[in-house]
Design a protein around this motif. Structure first.
Motif, mmCIF file in Angstrom:
data_model
loop_
_atom_site.group_PDB
_atom_site.id
_atom_site.type_symbol
_atom_site.label_atom_id
_atom_site.label_comp_id
_atom_site.label_asym_id
_atom_site.label_seq_id
_atom_site.Cartn_x
_atom_site.Cartn_y
_atom_site.Cartn_z
ATOM 1 N N MET A 133 -23.014 -43.261 -58.566
ATOM 2 C CA MET A 133 -23.858 -44.044 -57.659
ATOM 3 C C MET A 133 -23.403 -43.837 -56.217
ATOM 4 N N ASP A 134 -24.362 -43.730 -55.359
ATOM 5 C CA ASP A 134 -24.151 -43.538 -53.927
ATOM 6 C C ASP A 134 -24.791 -44.766 -53.263
ATOM 7 N N ILE A 135 -23.998 -45.801 -52.989
ATOM 8 C CA ILE A 135 -24.539 -47.101 -52.591
ATOM 9 C C ILE A 135 -24.448 -47.293 -51.074
ATOM 10 N N PRO A 136 -25.580 -47.447 -50.385
ATOM 11 C CA PRO A 136 -25.534 -47.703 -48.944
ATOM 12 C C PRO A 136 -24.769 -48.997 -48.652
ATOM 13 N N LEU A 137 -23.820 -48.914 -47.745
ATOM 14 C CA LEU A 137 -22.984 -50.061 -47.410
ATOM 15 C C LEU A 137 -23.810 -51.233 -46.880
ATOM 16 N N HIS A 138 -24.875 -50.931 -46.131
ATOM 17 C CA HIS A 138 -25.685 -52.021 -45.579
ATOM 18 C C HIS A 138 -26.368 -52.820 -46.687
ATOM 19 N N ILE A 139 -26.668 -52.191 -47.826
ATOM 20 C CA ILE A 139 -27.274 -52.901 -48.962
ATOM 21 C C ILE A 139 -26.266 -53.907 -49.529
ATOM 22 N N LEU A 140 -25.005 -53.491 -49.636
ATOM 23 C CA LEU A 140 -23.971 -54.408 -50.115
ATOM 24 C C LEU A 140 -23.804 -55.578 -49.151
ATOM 25 N N MET A 141 -23.849 -55.291 -47.837
ATOM 26 C CA MET A 141 -23.705 -56.358 -46.847
ATOM 27 C C MET A 141 -24.885 -57.327 -46.914
ATOM 28 N N LEU A 183 -15.274 -56.296 -42.804
ATOM 29 C CA LEU A 183 -16.287 -55.770 -41.892
ATOM 30 C C LEU A 183 -16.861 -56.879 -41.010
ATOM 31 N N LEU A 184 -17.147 -58.026 -41.606
ATOM 32 C CA LEU A 184 -17.692 -59.140 -40.825
ATOM 33 C C LEU A 184 -16.693 -59.619 -39.778
ATOM 34 N N SER A 185 -15.412 -59.566 -40.085
ATOM 35 C CA SER A 185 -14.398 -60.018 -39.132
ATOM 36 C C SER A 185 -14.320 -59.108 -37.897
ATOM 37 N N THR A 186 -14.807 -57.883 -38.013
ATOM 38 C CA THR A 186 -14.796 -56.971 -36.878
ATOM 39 C C THR A 186 -15.985 -57.210 -35.952
ATOM 40 N N GLY A 187 -16.982 -57.969 -36.439
ATOM 41 C CA GLY A 187 -18.192 -58.194 -35.663
ATOM 42 C C GLY A 187 -19.131 -56.996 -35.656
ATOM 43 N N ASN A 188 -18.861 -56.031 -36.553
ATOM 44 C CA ASN A 188 -19.650 -54.804 -36.583
ATOM 45 C C ASN A 188 -20.076 -54.487 -38.022
ATOM 46 N N PRO A 189 -20.882 -55.358 -38.657
ATOM 47 C CA PRO A 189 -21.292 -55.082 -40.023
ATOM 48 C C PRO A 189 -22.219 -53.870 -40.100
ATOM 49 N N PRO A 190 -22.231 -53.194 -41.256
ATOM 50 C CA PRO A 190 -23.118 -52.020 -41.392
ATOM 51 C C PRO A 190 -24.583 -52.420 -41.334
ATOM 52 N N ARG A 191 -25.374 -51.561 -40.759
ATOM 53 C CA ARG A 191 -26.821 -51.777 -40.658
ATOM 54 C C ARG A 191 -27.527 -50.522 -41.156
ATOM 55 N N PRO A 192 -28.775 -50.681 -41.592
ATOM 56 C CA PRO A 192 -29.525 -49.485 -41.996
ATOM 57 C C PRO A 192 -29.683 -48.539 -40.818
ATOM 58 N N SER A 193 -29.719 -47.248 -41.084
ATOM 59 C CA SER A 193 -29.854 -46.274 -39.987
ATOM 60 C C SER A 193 -31.287 -46.173 -39.518
#
Length: 193
Positions: A133-141, A183-193
């Motif tokens: 599986m190749d899971i987009p990180l933004h989907i997990l977020m 990731l949330l603690s960095t203030g930069n969560p992944p977003r869809p491209s």
């Protein structure tokens, strides 16, 4: 000494009792590999659906138990990556450890995180792995936030990440939860491209 006291003493002094955790815990290592894209993806596997296998169909990270010959957990993670998916160590840039996570059956998993270029053919044994599986990180977020997992430590029974036709649960969900919170603690969560 009365009979109960004697029995109690015999139990304490003469019967076997659980060993300290260090002797009962089995070490393992997994790879938490992301692609270095603008929209990173996580490499995961779905275990084969054998009826007698406790973790049948579980979504997991590639990895396994530490062998006595393994000099360290990084070696274990890379060896398992090659064995399970045919990804050689020269295709991976391991950065470091995301920590240790316990399973419900006394396995202590060290999570080694790194980059994978996401290229090259993957091979796996279908008797052990149903699919890669190749899971987009933004989907997990998105799932993490929508489920209300942010800022708290959900119980094992609640912590689930649905991904299309599968659900990530157990230790893998705990690992993902930890990473999402980082990731949330960095203030930069992944977003869809």
């Amino acid at each position: 000494m009365n009979t109960f006291a004697k029995t109690y003493q015999d139990i304490i002094l003469n019967l076997p009792h659980p060993e300290p955790p260090g002797k009962r815990i089995r070490p393992a290592a997994v790879s938490f590999l992301l692609t270095p894209d603008k929209a990173p993806r996580l490499l995961a596997i779905q275990k084969a659906a054998h009826p007698s296998y406790t973790w049948a169909g579980q979504v997991a990270l590639p990895g396994g138990h530490v062998d006595p010959e393994d000099p360290d957990t990084k070696h274990t993670a890379l060896r398992e990556l090659e064995e399970e998916l045919g990804i050689s160590s020269d295709k991976v840039d391991m950065i470091g450890s995301l920590g240790h996570f316990m399973t419900l059956n006394n396995v202590c998993i060290e999570v080694l995180a790194g980059w994978w270029q996401g290229t090259g053919p993957l091979r796996h044994d279908p008797s052990e792995i149903d699919r890669v599986m190749d899971i987009p990180l933004h989907i997990l977020m998105e799932s993490h936030l929508a489920s209300g997992f942010s800022g708290r430590d959900p119980d094992w029974t609640e912590l689930r990440y649905p991904i299309k036709d599968a659900v990530i649960w157990g230790a893998t969900a705990r690992i993902i939860h930890h990473f999402m919170e980082c990731l949330l603690s960095t203030g930069n969560p992944p977003r869809p491209s």
